[in-house]
Motif scaffolding. Structure first.
Motif, short mmCIF file in Angstrom:
data_model
loop_
_atom_site.label_atom_id
_atom_site.label_comp_id
_atom_site.label_asym_id
_atom_site.label_seq_id
_atom_site.Cartn_x
_atom_site.Cartn_y
_atom_site.Cartn_z
N ASN A 158 26.76 -15.64 47.36
CA ASN A 158 28.06 -15.28 47.70
C ASN A 158 28.85 -14.75 46.81
O ASN A 158 30.06 -14.64 46.76
CB ASN A 158 28.67 -16.69 48.29
N PHE A 190 33.33 -14.40 53.11
CA PHE A 190 32.51 -14.71 54.18
C PHE A 190 32.09 -16.46 54.04
O PHE A 190 31.24 -16.45 53.20
CB PHE A 190 31.19 -13.78 54.45
N ILE A 241 27.69 -19.18 53.41
CA ILE A 241 26.63 -18.34 52.62
C ILE A 241 26.02 -19.41 51.77
O ILE A 241 26.46 -19.91 50.86
CB ILE A 241 26.90 -17.37 52.06
N TRP A 265 17.77 -18.72 55.14
CA TRP A 265 18.42 -17.39 56.24
C TRP A 265 19.09 -16.45 55.31
O TRP A 265 19.77 -17.01 54.17
CB TRP A 265 19.30 -18.16 57.09
N ASN A 317 22.26 -13.99 55.60
CA ASN A 317 23.55 -13.58 56.50
C ASN A 317 23.53 -12.08 56.27
O ASN A 317 23.69 -11.52 55.26
CB ASN A 317 24.76 -14.15 55.68
N PHE A 335 25.88 -8.80 57.41
CA PHE A 335 27.29 -8.14 57.76
C PHE A 335 27.08 -6.71 57.98
O PHE A 335 26.71 -6.00 57.12
CB PHE A 335 28.19 -8.59 56.62
N HIS A 360 28.79 -10.31 62.21
CA HIS A 360 27.94 -11.12 61.47
C HIS A 360 26.69 -11.87 62.07
O HIS A 360 26.73 -11.90 63.33
CB HIS A 360 28.76 -12.59 60.88
N TYR A 361 25.43 -11.78 61.43
CA TYR A 361 24.31 -12.08 61.95
C TYR A 361 23.51 -12.97 60.99
O TYR A 361 23.90 -12.79 59.77
CB TYR A 361 23.30 -11.07 62.53
N GLN A 362 22.54 -13.95 61.57
CA GLN A 362 21.55 -14.67 60.41
C GLN A 362 20.34 -14.27 60.95
O GLN A 362 19.92 -14.21 62.23
CB GLN A 362 21.91 -16.30 60.41
#
Length: 298
Positions: A199, A208, A211, A217, A219, A221, A252-254
């Motif tokens: 981060n 964001f 994180i 996972w 993150n 963007f 935003h996705y994971q």
């Protein structure tokens, strides 16, 4: 108590820097280590080679250097069946990965807190058979790293990254791309695609939330031109402000598994190093490398 440890020092650091920081930390480290081997890297990629060949011989790897040295070491350690513990003594320009681990930026304090700290197993990303610890990105993020003025970096340190970012973010050019996130495909355009594990970038904490580097996972963007303007405003603000971009500015996705492709090959920034290009297949290796971290931030 560690039986055997290896300290790897960025060979590009000046002799006075190396001597000073060994003197500051040697007493602290050797009170926790029975045998410590000190090696200076001789060329780019040397740390990776050493750890691939010899990393299994040590219980602890001590990195005295910045994000580039950490990136090399991660690429040497991630493929080992049982990577040893890693201690980062921040000696670079931005030290983003060390910041993410809450390691003090003062090297002596870092040694004290880490030798009396705990162990955190951190996720590592793979990308076309290479590895990264902090992030993979294309667009503005790669252009910013590539445009950093060498003289600025030597004289201004982390401020050089901010200056490059402000210049690069002024007139961003959007590009098209295709992302596959755990099997779901997204076709879009933007000025930056950023896949993060940590981060901090450019010594600044990303705005964001959520994180975490040990949750398995990534993150992801997608930043549009409007999002780039907001990021530029955020970077130059004297006081932090509430980060509230429009959904169209930053998406935003994971995901655990990411595929990224672009109509034309694009340079990618991996932990601040520019040597990869799209397309890329990126996977999360959860809890891959054990890093020493302070019990509490200092």
């Amino acid at each position: 108590m560690y039986e055997k440890a290896l300290m790897l020092i960025n060979g590009n650091a000046g002799p006075s820097f190396i001597q000073k920081n060994i003197e500051l930390t040697a007493g602290i480290l050797t009170s926790h280590i029975e045998e410590m081997v000190i090696r200076k890297t001789l060329y780019k990629g040397h740390a990776e080679e050493v750890l691939q060949e010899e990393g299994h011989e040590y219980q602890l790897i001590i990195i005295l250097g910045g994000d580039g040295t950490v990136h090399e070491c991660v690429n040497g350690l991630a493929a080992l069946e049982h990577p040893p513990k890693v201690c980062i003594l921040p000696g670079g320009t931005c030290n983003d990965f060390a910041r993410m681990l809450a390691v003090p930026q003062n090297i002596k304090r870092a040694a004290e807190s880490l030798m009396n700290g705990t162990t955190r197993y951190i996720d590592i990303g793979t990308m076309n058979e290479r590895f990264f610890a902090n992030f993979y990105g294309i667009g503005l993020i790669a252009q910013t790293s590539e445009n950093i003025n060498g003289d600025w970096k030597n004289k201004l340190g982390k401020v050089s990254y901010l200056l490059s970012a402000l210049q690069t973010f002024t007139n961003p050019e959007p590009f098209g791309f295709e992302l596959t996130l755990d099997g779901e495909t997204v076709e879009d355009e933007g000025v930056m695609v950023l896949i993060v594990n940590g981060n901090f970038i450019g010594a600044s904490q990303l705005p964001f939330p959520g994180i975490v580097a040990d949750d398995g996972w990534f993150n992801v963007f997608i930043v549009s031109q409007g999002g780039a303007s907001l990021l530029r405003e955020y970077l130059t603000a004297k006081n932090p402000f509430a980060w509230d971009p429009k959904p169209t500015d930053v998406k935003h996705y994971q995901a655990r598994h990411v595929k990224l492709d672009t109509p034309q090959q694009m340079k990618a920034d991996t932990d601040g190093e520019i040597y990869m290009k799209t397309p890329a297949a990126i996977d999360n290796l959860p809890s891959r490398i054990p890093f020493l971290v302070p019990d509490a931030p200092m």
